[in-house]
Design a protein around this motif. Structure first.
Motif, mmCIF file in Angstrom:
data_model
loop_
_atom_site.group_PDB
_atom_site.id
_atom_site.type_symbol
_atom_site.label_atom_id
_atom_site.label_comp_id
_atom_site.label_asym_id
_atom_site.label_seq_id
_atom_site.Cartn_x
_atom_site.Cartn_y
_atom_site.Cartn_z
ATOM 1 N N ARG A 434 0.818 -1.215 0.000
ATOM 2 C CA ARG A 434 0.000 0.000 0.000
ATOM 3 C C ARG A 434 0.855 1.269 0.000
ATOM 4 O O ARG A 434 0.333 2.365 -0.086
ATOM 5 N N THR A 435 2.183 1.111 0.064
ATOM 6 C CA THR A 435 3.044 2.296 -0.035
ATOM 7 C C THR A 435 3.317 2.669 -1.497
ATOM 8 O O THR A 435 3.805 3.756 -1.781
ATOM 9 N N LEU A 436 3.016 1.749 -2.424
ATOM 10 C CA LEU A 436 3.431 1.986 -3.818
ATOM 11 C C LEU A 436 2.644 3.120 -4.481
ATOM 12 O O LEU A 436 3.234 4.018 -5.088
ATOM 13 N N VAL A 437 1.324 3.071 -4.375
ATOM 14 C CA VAL A 437 0.525 4.080 -5.081
ATOM 15 C C VAL A 437 0.845 5.490 -4.569
ATOM 16 O O VAL A 437 1.066 6.402 -5.383
ATOM 17 N N PRO A 438 0.926 5.693 -3.244
ATOM 18 C CA PRO A 438 1.314 7.050 -2.800
ATOM 19 C C PRO A 438 2.678 7.487 -3.348
ATOM 20 O O PRO A 438 2.862 8.656 -3.698
ATOM 21 N N MET A 439 3.631 6.535 -3.466
ATOM 22 C CA MET A 439 4.953 6.906 -4.016
ATOM 23 C C MET A 439 4.816 7.357 -5.467
ATOM 24 O O MET A 439 5.371 8.375 -5.883
ATOM 25 N N LEU A 440 4.057 6.571 -6.252
ATOM 26 C CA LEU A 440 3.924 6.897 -7.675
ATOM 27 C C LEU A 440 3.110 8.175 -7.858
ATOM 28 O O LEU A 440 3.373 8.979 -8.750
ATOM 29 N N ARG A 441 2.139 8.347 -6.989
ATOM 30 C CA ARG A 441 1.307 9.547 -7.066
ATOM 31 C C ARG A 441 2.158 10.792 -6.746
ATOM 32 O O ARG A 441 2.072 11.818 -7.414
ATOM 33 N N ARG A 442 3.015 10.654 -5.732
ATOM 34 C CA ARG A 442 3.875 11.784 -5.377
ATOM 35 C C ARG A 442 4.812 12.121 -6.548
ATOM 36 O O ARG A 442 5.027 13.283 -6.879
ATOM 37 N N ASP A 443 5.351 11.078 -7.190
ATOM 38 C CA ASP A 443 6.220 11.326 -8.351
ATOM 39 C C ASP A 443 5.482 12.142 -9.400
ATOM 40 O O ASP A 443 6.032 13.076 -9.987
ATOM 41 N N MET A 444 4.230 11.765 -9.649
ATOM 42 C CA MET A 444 3.461 12.490 -10.679
ATOM 43 C C MET A 444 3.225 13.928 -10.258
ATOM 44 O O MET A 444 3.373 14.849 -11.060
ATOM 45 N N ASP A 445 2.836 14.105 -9.002
ATOM 46 C CA ASP A 445 2.528 15.467 -8.543
ATOM 47 C C ASP A 445 3.770 16.346 -8.639
ATOM 48 O O ASP A 445 3.713 17.481 -9.117
#
Ligand SMILES: Cc1cc2nc3c(=O)[nH]c(=O)nc-3n(C[C@H](O)[C@H](O)[C@H](O)COP(=O)(O)O)c2cc1C
Ligand code: SF4
Length: 645
Positions: A434-445
């Motif tokens: 569950r840490t993956l999506v927040p990491m990828l989302r932060r990269d996008m932001d």
């Protein structure tokens, strides 16, 4: 900054600039003749350049080529290998780190055609072949060859040696009453079972010189209960090796019989071996190295602060993020790319299509391609790019493209990004996922991607936005019922495994048959069994086939413990009014069911392809909508396309 992690320390005569050790990570990338590939060497050196105090050069083969792990390790079995190893050591030194040579022997799980060996000839759960029990003469050959190998390591300039006596490989097999059933001087008493390790340690000291520090990396508890080595006896062996001159102990638990215990996957808690360290601390004054899921800096620091360990070995945390040490030192921990415990790095052999061949990492597609991945050149021709689909492939592509200067919009039809990963990460034991999506989302932001959720893409939106290019990352949808007969308006309910996992399948009744025994089927079965239902899982192949063997075995044992009935090699024949008819042991068997759960795989979601073609909009497909794979492939394809355009 974490104070304790960055304190200098020493093991024997060797001083280290900090407490961070790059753990032994054999990336299975060599020339097959005993030399690491250039890519494997660059990968090691990058971890040295980015701040680890000590780099372990992994899995050196001390015996001639036949003993090599899958033929993909490097050798130290002849003098001719010294220059290759010296080149690596010099590179590590030039980067400001120290170098440790790990020496061990596998015994079992060898390359095809290579004879397997063990203390005793017995059948193990993980392998069909019964190994050859080493004779005393053969044991003596190992000891002589370790002495010679240690001498070569010293000549190559290594600062420390590490004896691999763990994870149920040959040396640790000798220590364990489970795998060592000998009656000669190498079996029986604790002293006797420790003899092989002690003699190897003494041989290494003889070969490399008494001042060469030797670390013993040791399984102190097989985690097999009273069937195997338990920590109290493991500590007695530590004392024996301490007296024999070991300079430090690198402490862990587990053997290959329960492969998941030595894989530190998502089932295991962080800092899993802390309690074993505490036991070992009681019996030795020598430095202790803590290992196993210590990638959260706060936790690693606390192991040092509490005195549980004197050094921290990090394997996958530095594989996932080679800049881990620098980020911790500079207080930029929020940007650490965390290991998610998927153990895909340990399933390299099933990924022969990945170039260069060897280990890869789900969250870091740059492994074994470090120099190329270290730079992200700006786009020569910045374009307006529309990424459709917010799963791992789409998010990775979007962030990479935007960082390079493209103008990127990402469209996701659901309320949040994540795609199928939201289901894959839902189980309670998958917190790391569950840490993956927040990491990828932060990269996008941070890269400036414009994200539109709740926005399905259709022809009119495409016409309105008219992008220069579409990246299609629409993932996959679950397969429906296989082509079998089914009663009309009667019989059990039919639901999808994904819906069971996500808690939206409704009431499944008392008896459930799950069709498909891979991740989705097994996780759905565990959910249903946990709700007190009577659950059967059928599969045309073995239960857990095609899953990572380091996780599959754990699932099977959890299913058995939960009382789920497993029917391997059992095809579905038809849905009947009462349940599911199957072919079990070539007999027609009707399994009663109120609900049949489908977990029979997914198919690419490609509905937009004809629309894009009709509109004449150029597009590229990545992830599951191109080819069904897992997150490792999805993220890799997203990252590669992001670099290419
Ligand atoms: C790809 C890979 C290769 C590994 N190779 C070795 C090895 O050659 N020798 C060894 O003792 N451990 C090996 N390990 C185990 C790691 O050194 C480490 O102990 C383990 O991954 C748990 O620690 P971590 O949570 O920091 O990764 C390997 C692990 C991985 C993931
Ligand atoms: S592949 Fe998975 S387990 Fe291995 S280092 Fe990467 S994220 Fe961690």
């Amino acid at each position: 900054m974490r104070q304790a992690l960055f304190q200098p320390g020493s093991i024997g005569r060797t001083e280290l600039k900090n407490r961070i050790i790059y753990s032994s990570m054999l990336l299975r990338s060599s020339d097959g003749r005993g030399h690491f590939s250039d890519a494997a060497v660059q990968s090691l050196l990058m971890r040295a350049e980015h701040g680890a105090g000590l780099i372990t050069v992994p899995g050196l083969v001390s015996r001639p080529a036949a003993d090599a792990a899958y033929g993909l390790s490097a050798s130290i079995a002849e003098d001719s290998f010294i220059p290759h190893l010296k080149g690596i050591v010099d590179g590590i030194h030039a980067a400001g780190a120290k170098a440790m040579a790990q020496m061990g022997a596998r015994g079992t799980r060898m390359a095809e055609g290579v004879r397997t060996v063990a203390p005793s000839a017995m059948r193990f759960a993980y392998e069909d072949a019964v190994p050859h029990a080493l004779t005393i003469e053969e044991i003596q050959i190992y000891i002589r060859e370790f002495e010679l190998a240690a001498r070569r390591a010293a000549e190559a300039g290594f600062d420390l040696l590490e004896l691999h006596a763990c994870t149920g490989k040959l040396v640790s097999m000798f220590m364990s009453p489970y795998s060592n059933r000998r009656t000669d001087e190498y079996g029986g008493s604790t002293e006797n079972r420790a003899r092989f390790a002690r003699e190897l340690l003494e041989a290494m000291k003889r070969g490399a010189g008494r001042n060469m520090p030797v670390v013993v990396r040791m399984t102190v508890d097989d985690l097999l209960g009273d069937l195997g080595l338990q920590v109290d006896e493991g500590c007695r062996i530590i004392s024996i090796l301490d007296r024999a001159g070991a300079d430090a102990f690198h402490v862990l638990g587990g053997t290959q019989e329960k492969l998941w215990n030595i894989s530190a996957g998502y089932f295991q808690p962080e800092g899993v071996f802390g309690p074993l360290l505490a036991e070992v601390r009681r019996v030795t004054q020598k430095p202790l190295i803590g290992m196993g899921k210590l990638g959260r800096p706060e936790l690693a620091e606390s192991f040092l602060q509490k005195g549980l360990a004197d050094f921290i070995a990090l394997g996958r945390p530095l594989l996932a993020d080679p800049l881990w040490v620098e980020k911790v030192r500079s207080g930029d921990e929020a940007h650490i790319r965390s290991c998610i415990g998927c153990v895909n790095c340990l399933s390299f052999a099933s990924r022969k299509d990945i170039t260069p061949f060897g280990v890869s990492c789900t969250v870091n597609p740059g492994v074994l391609r470090e120099p190329a991945y270290a730079v992200l050149p700006p786009a020569r021709n910045p374009r307006r790019i529309m990424v459709i689909g917010g799963g791992p492939a789409g998010m990775t592509a979007a962030a990479t493209l935007a960082r390079r200067g493209h103008c990127v919009e990402l469209y996701e039809k659901e309320a949040e990004t994540g795609g199928q990963w939201l289901t894959a990460s839902h189980a309670p034991y998958k917190g790391a996922y569950r840490t993956l999506v927040p990491m990828l989302r932060r990269d996008m932001d941070e890269a400036g991607v414009h994200v539109f959720c709740n926005t399905p893409v259709d022809a009119s939106l495409l016409k309105e936005r008219r992008p220069d290019l579409v990246v299609l990352a629409t993932g996959a949808v679950p397969q429906g019922l296989p082509p079998v007969r089914r009663p009309e308006n009667d019989g059990p309910r039919i639901v999808q495994g994904n819906d069971v996992i996500m808690g939206r399948a409704g009431d499944c009744g008392g008896r459930v048959v799950v069709v498909g025994g891979r991740y989705v089927g097994m996780e759905a079965a565990l959910v249903l069994a946990g709700e007190g239902r009577d659950v059967s899982v059928i599969d045309m192949e073995d239960i857990a086939h095609g899953t990572n063997p380091r996780l599959g075995g754990k699932y099977v044992s959890m299913l058995a413990e939960a009382g789920v009935k497993m029917y391997p090699r059992t095809p579905l024949l038809e849905i009947t009014r009462r349940g599911a008819a199957v072919s079990f042991c070539n007999a027609f068997v009707e399994l009663p069911a109120d609900t049949v759960v489908l977990a029979v795989g997914v198919r690419p979601a490609v509905d937009l392809v004809p629309v894009l073609e009709a509109e004449g909009i150029p597009y590229r497909r990545i992830g599951d909508c191109r080819n069904i794979g897992d997150a490792l492939y999805a993220i890799r394809e997203g990252a590669d396309l992001g670099r290419e355009l």
